[in-house]
Design an enzyme around this catalytic site. Structure first.
Site, PDB file in Angstrom:
ATOM      1  N   LYS A  13       0.830  -1.209   0.000  1.00  0.00           N
ATOM      2  CA  LYS A  13       0.000   0.000   0.000  1.00  0.00           C
ATOM      3  C   LYS A  13       0.864   1.259   0.000  1.00  0.00           C
ATOM      4  CE  LYS A  13      -2.263  -1.240   3.815  1.00  0.00           C
ATOM      5  NZ  LYS A  13      -1.788  -2.615   4.106  1.00  0.00           N
ATOM      6  N   ARG A  89      -9.603   0.537   8.931  1.00  0.00           N
ATOM      7  CA  ARG A  89      -9.200  -0.832   9.223  1.00  0.00           C
ATOM      8  C   ARG A  89     -10.297  -1.614   9.930  1.00  0.00           C
ATOM      9  NH1 ARG A  89      -3.500   0.203   9.183  1.00  0.00           N
ATOM     10  NH2 ARG A  89      -2.151  -1.538   9.601  1.00  0.00           N
ATOM     11  N   ARG A 128      11.824  -5.531   4.914  1.00  0.00           N
ATOM     12  CA  ARG A 128      11.540  -4.091   4.804  1.00  0.00           C
ATOM     13  C   ARG A 128      12.447  -3.270   5.718  1.00  0.00           C
ATOM     14  NH1 ARG A 128       5.484  -1.921   5.302  1.00  0.00           N
ATOM     15  NH2 ARG A 128       5.542  -2.658   7.453  1.00  0.00           N
ATOM     16  N   ARG A 161      11.352  -1.863  11.367  1.00  0.00           N
ATOM     17  CA  ARG A 161      10.273  -1.560  12.293  1.00  0.00           C
ATOM     18  C   ARG A 161      10.132  -2.658  13.333  1.00  0.00           C
ATOM     19  NH1 ARG A 161       5.052   0.017   8.798  1.00  0.00           N
ATOM     20  NH2 ARG A 161       4.142  -1.301  10.398  1.00  0.00           N
ATOM     21  N   ARG A 172      -0.589  -9.347  13.152  1.00  0.00           N
ATOM     22  CA  ARG A 172      -1.161  -8.336  12.256  1.00  0.00           C
ATOM     23  C   ARG A 172      -2.017  -8.984  11.179  1.00  0.00           C
ATOM     24  NH1 ARG A 172       4.302  -5.787  10.896  1.00  0.00           N
ATOM     25  NH2 ARG A 172       3.281  -4.617   9.248  1.00  0.00           N
TER      26      ARG A 172
HETATM   27  P1  ADP Z   1       1.082  -2.219   8.152  1.00  0.00           P
HETATM   28  O1  ADP Z   1       0.089  -1.826   7.107  1.00  0.00           O
HETATM   29  O2  ADP Z   1       2.394  -2.603   7.604  1.00  0.00           O
HETATM   30  O3  ADP Z   1       0.553  -3.200   9.157  1.00  0.00           O
HETATM   31  P2  ADP Z   1       0.864   0.458   9.362  1.00  0.00           P
HETATM   32  O4  ADP Z   1       2.040   1.346   9.366  1.00  0.00           O
HETATM   33  O5  ADP Z   1      -0.293   0.795   8.496  1.00  0.00           O
HETATM   34  O6  ADP Z   1       1.436  -0.976   9.067  1.00  0.00           O
HETATM   35  O7  ADP Z   1       0.302   0.312  10.860  1.00  0.00           O
HETATM   36  C1  ADP Z   1       1.134  -0.041  11.937  1.00  0.00           C
HETATM   37  C2  ADP Z   1       0.304  -0.194  13.205  1.00  0.00           C
HETATM   38  O8  ADP Z   1      -0.347   1.049  13.510  1.00  0.00           O
HETATM   39  C3  ADP Z   1      -0.841  -1.195  13.124  1.00  0.00           C
HETATM   40  O9  ADP Z   1      -0.415  -2.502  13.402  1.00  0.00           O
HETATM   41  C4  ADP Z   1      -1.801  -0.657  14.184  1.00  0.00           C
HETATM   42  O10 ADP Z   1      -1.375  -0.997  15.487  1.00  0.00           O
HETATM   43  C5  ADP Z   1      -1.662   0.841  14.051  1.00  0.00           C
HETATM   44  N1  ADP Z   1      -2.667   1.402  13.092  1.00  0.00           N
HETATM   45  C6  ADP Z   1      -2.407   2.013  11.899  1.00  0.00           C
HETATM   46  N2  ADP Z   1      -3.547   2.414  11.302  1.00  0.00           N
HETATM   47  C7  ADP Z   1      -4.559   2.033  12.127  1.00  0.00           C
HETATM   48  C8  ADP Z   1      -5.981   2.113  12.057  1.00  0.00           C
HETATM   49  N3  ADP Z   1      -6.601   2.672  11.000  1.00  0.00           N
HETATM   50  N4  ADP Z   1      -6.704   1.612  13.099  1.00  0.00           N
HETATM   51  C9  ADP Z   1      -6.106   1.060  14.161  1.00  0.00           C
HETATM   52  N5  ADP Z   1      -4.779   0.919  14.281  1.00  0.00           N
HETATM   53  C10 ADP Z   1      -4.001   1.396  13.275  1.00  0.00           C
END
Ligand code: ADP
Ligand code: ZN
Length: 222
Positions: A13, A89, A128, A161, A172
């Protein structure tokens, strides 16, 4: 154009967003990046979010929605269009987003669903590396930086990360299957879903997408 990017962690993404930012001049809004920024700055929101993020769990809806609402309503830059990456999400987040966008009469155009398989996801996330300075994303095999552990863009240090380890990646994935899959159904029911094969590399995905946008434009769908 207003887009949301959906798909499992590691679907690409962020990488697709970086390409579309160039080609379509859209603002990239990543709730993950915004939350990491809050943590870095030690804000209230950052402190509340940290425990959830480190475990690979979702941050509570109200917290993320507050962040997004401020951005979409308060920030002038988003007026000409944007991509939401990592949001919504949950179904609740999707409904609240529609409510916020309804108030300002700016409905979404597309929900792009990037579908990727598990082996591809694990390979991508495990390798990554992210720049501490500018957030640019690299990969030890697929997209190595020119100098080891150094960002090509700004010279910053690259790091892995904390949540890109195998155990947290699994959590996740579980969270994604349970909470985020329903969001895909939600947009499908609205006729906004566009499915993409995200096992392919991002440039190829972008090519397919541009064709879709052009065809829809001819048909006056958007
Ligand atoms: P990835 O898509 O690689 O899992 P992100 O950088 O989008 O990683 O998100 C990292 C973390 O941030 C998620 O695992 C979650 O804990 C939190 N997070 C990000 N966006 C949201 C969201 N829309 N709702 C709830 N938690 C979120
Ligand atoms: Zn950098």
């Amino acid at each position: 154009m207003r887009l949301v990017l959906l798909g499992p962690p590691g679907a690409g993404k962020g990488t697709l967003a970086a390409l579309l930012k160039e080609s379509l001049n859209l603002v990239h809004i990543s709730t993950g990046d915004m939350l990491r920024e809050e943590m870095k700055n030690g804000t209230d929101i950052g402190r509340q979010a940290k425990g959830f993020i480190d475990k690979g769990e979702l941050v509570p809806d109200d917290l993320v929605i507050r962040l997004i609402e401020q951005k979409l309503i308060g920030d002038k830059q988003v007026r000409h269009g944007y991509m939401l990456d990592g949001f919504p999400r949950t179904r609740k987040q999707a409904e609240d987003l529609d409510r916020i966008l309804g108030q300002i009469h700016q409905p979404l155009d597309y929900a792009l669903y990037m579908e990727a398989t598990l082996p591809v996801i694990i390979q991508r996330l495990g390798g990554r590396r992210v720049c501490r300075g500018c957030g640019a994303v690299f990969h030890v095999h697929n997209k190595p930086s020119r100098k080891k552990n150094m960002c090509d863009v700004c010279g910053g240090e690259l790091y892995q990360r904390a949540d890109d380890n195998e155990a947290t990646i699994r959590t996740r994935m579980d969270v994604y299957l349970k909470n985020t899959r329903p969001v895909i159904e939600y947009y499908k029911a609205q006729g906004k879903l566009e499915k993409l094969d995200a096992d392919k590399d991002s440039e190829e995905v972008q090519g397919v997408l541009m064709q879709t946008f052009n065809e829809d434009r001819k048909l006056n769908k958007h």
